[in-house]
Design a protein around this motif. Structure first.
Motif, PDB file in Angstrom:
ATOM      1  N   UNK A   1       0.848  -1.182   0.000  1.00 34.24           N
ATOM      2  CA  UNK A   1       0.000   0.000   0.000  1.00 34.24           C
ATOM      3  C   UNK A   1       0.888   1.238   0.000  1.00 34.24           C
ATOM      4  N   UNK A   2       0.769   2.041  -1.041  1.00 34.72           N
ATOM      5  CA  UNK A   2       1.617   3.219  -1.181  1.00 34.72           C
ATOM      6  C   UNK A   2       0.947   4.397  -0.486  1.00 34.72           C
ATOM      7  N   UNK A   3       1.665   4.988   0.441  1.00 38.57           N
ATOM      8  CA  UNK A   3       1.170   6.154   1.165  1.00 38.57           C
ATOM      9  C   UNK A   3       1.855   7.402   0.621  1.00 38.57           C
ATOM     10  N   UNK A   4       1.152   8.514   0.538  1.00 39.07           N
ATOM     11  CA  UNK A   4       1.750   9.738  -0.034  1.00 39.07           C
ATOM     12  C   UNK A   4       2.989  10.227   0.724  1.00 39.07           C
TER      13      UNK A   4
ATOM     14  N   UNK B   1       6.752  10.971  -0.834  1.00 37.18           N
ATOM     15  CA  UNK B   1       7.399  12.259  -0.601  1.00 37.18           C
ATOM     16  C   UNK B   1       8.773  12.070   0.033  1.00 37.18           C
ATOM     17  N   UNK B   2       8.847  11.190   1.037  1.00 38.52           N
ATOM     18  CA  UNK B   2      10.113  10.946   1.722  1.00 38.52           C
ATOM     19  C   UNK B   2      11.151  10.318   0.788  1.00 38.52           C
ATOM     20  N   UNK B   3      10.744   9.331   0.004  1.00 34.50           N
ATOM     21  CA  UNK B   3      11.690   8.675  -0.901  1.00 34.50           C
ATOM     22  C   UNK B   3      12.109   9.574  -2.058  1.00 34.50           C
TER      23      UNK B   3
END
Length: 65
Positions: free
Chosen positions: A34-37, A41-43
């Protein structure tokens, strides 16, 4: 060892640890990720913030001397 070399090794080390952490996470949790925003942003912007911080802090310190 120069400051630039240390910074490059630090960034490479963090990247390798992140890569191994995601691989380990994938072995433990084989279902879809599950990709979280905030993670994207962090990566995406995290490494550039670290490099910019190093340039501003250590670069200006060398320029003053």
């Amino acid at each position: 060892m120069s400051l630039k070399t240390s910074l490059i090794l630090l960034i490479w080390g963090i990247a390798l640890l992140t890569s191994f952490a995601f691989r380990f996470w994938g072995f433990i949790h084989p279902d879809s990720f599950l990709i979280r925003p905030w993670l994207i942003f962090l990566l995406l912007f995290g490494p550039s913030f670290v490099i910019a911080f190093g340039i501003f802090v250590f670069g200006f310190r060398e320029a003053d001397n």
